[in-house]
Design a protein around this motif. Structure first.
Motif, PDB file in Angstrom:
ATOM      1  N   PHE A   1       0.821  -1.233   0.000  1.00 41.87           N
ATOM      2  CA  PHE A   1       0.000   0.000   0.000  1.00 41.87           C
ATOM      3  C   PHE A   1       0.847   1.272   0.000  1.00 41.87           C
ATOM      4  O   PHE A   1       0.318   2.370   0.087  1.00 41.87           O
ATOM      5  N   ILE A   2       2.179   1.127  -0.058  1.00 45.91           N
ATOM      6  CA  ILE A   2       3.047   2.302  -0.039  1.00 45.91           C
ATOM      7  C   ILE A   2       3.934   2.269  -1.267  1.00 45.91           C
ATOM      8  O   ILE A   2       4.410   1.215  -1.667  1.00 45.91           O
ATOM      9  N   GLU A   3       4.163   3.441  -1.830  1.00 41.79           N
ATOM     10  CA  GLU A   3       5.048   3.535  -2.981  1.00 41.79           C
ATOM     11  C   GLU A   3       6.465   3.829  -2.471  1.00 41.79           C
ATOM     12  O   GLU A   3       6.652   4.607  -1.531  1.00 41.79           O
TER      13      GLU A   3
ATOM     14  N   GLU B   1       9.218   5.441  -3.521  1.00 46.20           N
ATOM     15  CA  GLU B   1       9.882   6.742  -3.479  1.00 46.20           C
ATOM     16  C   GLU B   1       9.382   7.586  -2.320  1.00 46.20           C
ATOM     17  O   GLU B   1      10.155   8.279  -1.653  1.00 46.20           O
ATOM     18  N   ALA B   2       8.077   7.493  -2.045  1.00 47.16           N
ATOM     19  CA  ALA B   2       7.517   8.235  -0.906  1.00 47.16           C
ATOM     20  C   ALA B   2       8.158   7.738   0.396  1.00 47.16           C
ATOM     21  O   ALA B   2       8.452   8.527   1.307  1.00 47.16           O
TER      22      ALA B   2
ATOM     23  N   CYS C   1       9.619   5.047  -9.825  1.00 46.77           N
ATOM     24  CA  CYS C   1      10.062   6.429  -9.661  1.00 46.77           C
ATOM     25  C   CYS C   1      11.544   6.516  -9.343  1.00 46.77           C
ATOM     26  O   CYS C   1      12.161   7.542  -9.560  1.00 46.77           O
TER      27      CYS C   1
ATOM     28  N   LEU D   1       9.055   3.830 -16.143  1.00 45.01           N
ATOM     29  CA  LEU D   1       7.698   3.686 -15.625  1.00 45.01           C
ATOM     30  C   LEU D   1       7.473   2.312 -15.010  1.00 45.01           C
ATOM     31  O   LEU D   1       6.481   2.064 -14.351  1.00 45.01           O
TER      32      LEU D   1
ATOM     33  N   PRO E   1       3.057  -5.745  -9.640  1.00 46.21           N
ATOM     34  CA  PRO E   1       3.697  -4.431  -9.763  1.00 46.21           C
ATOM     35  C   PRO E   1       3.436  -3.511  -8.571  1.00 46.21           C
ATOM     36  O   PRO E   1       4.350  -2.815  -8.119  1.00 46.21           O
ATOM     37  N   GLU E   2       2.197  -3.515  -8.042  1.00 45.29           N
ATOM     38  CA  GLU E   2       1.915  -2.554  -6.969  1.00 45.29           C
ATOM     39  C   GLU E   2       2.723  -2.862  -5.717  1.00 45.29           C
ATOM     40  O   GLU E   2       2.991  -1.984  -4.904  1.00 45.29           O
TER      41      GLU E   2
ATOM     42  N   HIS F   1       6.422  -1.800  -6.460  1.00 48.36           N
ATOM     43  CA  HIS F   1       6.581  -0.344  -6.308  1.00 48.36           C
ATOM     44  C   HIS F   1       6.894   0.043  -4.863  1.00 48.36           C
ATOM     45  O   HIS F   1       7.433   1.106  -4.610  1.00 48.36           O
TER      46      HIS F   1
ATOM     47  N   SER G   1      -2.979   6.165   1.929  1.00 46.77           N
ATOM     48  CA  SER G   1      -3.125   5.308   0.742  1.00 46.77           C
ATOM     49  C   SER G   1      -4.542   4.792   0.553  1.00 46.77           C
ATOM     50  O   SER G   1      -5.128   4.211   1.465  1.00 46.77           O
TER      51      SER G   1
ATOM     52  N   LEU H   1      -5.338   2.297  -1.182  1.00 45.09           N
ATOM     53  CA  LEU H   1      -5.298   0.833  -1.231  1.00 45.09           C
ATOM     54  C   LEU H   1      -5.483   0.238   0.163  1.00 45.09           C
ATOM     55  O   LEU H   1      -6.112  -0.789   0.339  1.00 45.09           O
TER      56      LEU H   1
ATOM     57  N   TRP I   1      -3.438  -7.284  -3.801  1.00 41.03           N
ATOM     58  CA  TRP I   1      -2.902  -6.653  -2.596  1.00 41.03           C
ATOM     59  C   TRP I   1      -3.709  -6.994  -1.345  1.00 41.03           C
ATOM     60  O   TRP I   1      -3.391  -6.562  -0.262  1.00 41.03           O
TER      61      TRP I   1
END
Lengths: 400, 123
Positions: A302-304, A306-307, A325, A330, A343-344, A347, A381, A383, A398
């Motif tokens: 649930f977290i990207e 880069e953040a 990122c 991409l 992918p999610e 990330h 998030s 998600l 997820w």
């Protein structure tokens, strides 16, 4: 603010003793190793001593080691050098889906020149199976190139088993040992490899220096042409300060390897244990046990990524991620995708790679600042909300 | 890499959260590409009385979401529909070039939320 450097797979600080050695050849002993006079002889001595040190660290003969500008050049020289030299014998190359781009891109470039490349898959732990290598070998196979330890997830590959296969079939075998060299034993005869790529800046030497091991007697052609340096295998006036630094760094790494690996393993396992126990929806990427002693890769769902990195950086903690990122494209990390991560989740990966200056206090500090960061980003998030609301009925990946 | 304004909105995002019984909701992006933005609206007399967001994404995705809520709050729906992704980026003193497309979708989410509200009105 406290600064904690947890990104040693990206690069390392130069060891003070290495810097001192290097400075000597930047400053006083400036000669060209090819010169006949005293200044040249002094520089030549430095180069050959460094070669002996690197050779000793991998159980090779000094004349089997040549100096390069780093891991990328070593990979290029090994792969293209074998391909061009063995064209009459065959045109097939075997590699894996989790190789460094320096390997993958050179293999793909050869495809445009009439070579065929088999890219082997990996399992969920990022491991290449020797059986899949055996199955991929055909009578046109001239090269197998599989990395020793993966840079993103730290999984250590069964190089010895693959090496044995390659040797039985008379196929040349290259391993990119950029991440493993200096951290775990790398021995050319035990691993049964013909080529090894090494990089200085991953082992407390400066950037811009590396080495390539080329087993004596193998069929290989140099890529760059010019003067007679490095026995014509890598022409160009030697980077004497860099070479001296790499020799020193290899020597220090070899001397301290067992102790340092044990120390880092304790720190690594403390982070893994505490993080895995304290968070839900988290996974450890890479093999649970066959991994580098300093290497951790988590996915925080649930977290990207880069953040997460930005938030850690604001607290003084430097790490890295396989998110799109941070990869400059991409797509998230090709390694995590090859391991079957959705992918999610790819990330949201966080790579923590420990090094010589990291302490228990660094680990404690990281474990102290992490919860608030994860909580804040998850609260933001959409998600995370989806999961807590209707996880029972939701079929999305997820939610699993 | 990021401007001070981006970092400010990333560190202290405005209007994070959800609105219970929203007048409209808009979502853009997908988890595969690493960005999802969701915007919730409370509309009264054609004016955005309240706006909240939830975002899964990088620093730029979070900052643009935060900025678009600040820009839209108190505006009429027509005014809010004029907000473009480019205008959001400009209000943040710019974004790195590679982020202009992938993470700069907040105005699209706002637009979708307004359209969601409007579609409910005509029924």
């Amino acid at each position: 603010m406290r600064r904690v450097y947890f990104d040693h797979s990206a690069t390392t600080p130069v060891h003070p003793a290495v810097a001192e050695e290097m400075y000597r050849y930047v400053n006083k002993t400036f000669g060209n190793p090819s010169s006949v006079h005293f200044f040249g002889r002094e520089a030549r001595k430095a180069v050959e001593e460094a070669r002996e040190k690197v050779a000793r660290a991998i159980g090779a003969r000094p004349e089997e080691v040549i100096f390069t500008s780093g891991g990328t050049e070593s990979d290029l020289m090994a792969i293209k050098g074998v391909a061009y030299a063995n064209r009459s014998k065959g045109n097939h190359i075997i590699t894996s889906a989790i190789e460094h781009h320096a390997v993958l891109e050179n293999c793909h470039a050869l495809e445009k020149e009439g070579f065929t490349v088999t890219v082997l898959p990996v399992d969920a732990d990022g491991m290449v199976s020797p059986d899949s290598v055996a199955a991929a070998i055909n009578d046109k196979t001239i090269l197998i190139t599989i990395m020793h330890a993966n840079n993103e997830v730290g999984t250590v590959q069964p190089i010895q088993e693959i090496g044995r296969l390659a040797r039985e079939k008379g196929i040349l075998f290259h391993t990119d040992a950029v991440q493993s060299f200096g951290k775990i034993p790398v021995n050319v005869d035990e691993l049964m490899v013909d080529f090894i790529s090494i990089s200085g800046h991953k082992i407390y030497a400066p950037k811009g220096i590396g080495a390539l091991y080329i087993r004596k007697g193998v069929r290989w052609l140099p890529i760059s042409l010019g003067g007679g340096q490095e026995r014509k295998r890598r022409p160009g006036t030697e980077n004497v300060p860099g070479i001296a630094a790499l020799g020193k760094a290899a020597e220090i790494a070899l001397d301290n390897m067992a102790d340092e690996a044990a120390r880092l393993t304790l720190l690594r396992d403390r982070i893994i244990k505490e993080v895995m126990e304290n968070y839900s929806n988290i996974r450890l990427n890479g093999h649970p046990t066959r991994r580098l002693p300093n290497h951790i890769n988590f996915s925080f769902e649930f977290i990207e990524g880069e953040a997460l990195l930005l938030s850690l950086d604001l607290q003084g903690v430097a790490a890295s991620s396989g998110s799109a990122c941070t990869s400059g494209s991409l797509e998230p990390s090709h390694v995590l995708l090859a391991m079957g991560l959705p992918p999610e989740i790819a990330h949201g990966s966080l790579r923590i790679t420990l090094g010589k200056d990291n302490t228990e206090e660094d680990v404690s500090y990281f474990l102290e600042v992490l919860p608030a960061i994860i909580e804040r980003l998850r609260a933001m998030s959409p998600l995370y909300h989806k999961v807590s609301d209707d996880c029972e009925t939701c079929a999305k990946t997820w939610c699993r | 890499m990021y401007t001070e304004k981006v970092m400010d909105h990333f560190t202290n995002p405005r209007n994070v959260g959800e609105i219970t019984e929203p007048s409209g909701v808009g979502e853009v992006g997908n988890p595969t590409c690493g960005d999802i933005m969701k915007i919730f609206l409370k509309v009264e007399d054609n004016i955005i009385k309240d706006i909240k967001f939830k975002t899964f994404g990088c620093g730029a995705a979070i900052a643009t979401s935060s900025m678009v809520t600040e820009m839209a709050k108190g505006k009429t729906l027509d005014e809010a529909l004029q907000i473009s992704n480019k205008a959001v980026a400009e209000m943040l003193d710019g974004l790195p070039p590679q982020k202009m497309h992938c993470s700069n979708l907040a105005a699209d989410a706002l637009k979708k939320a307004i359209e969601d509200y409007q579609s409910k009105q005509t029924v």
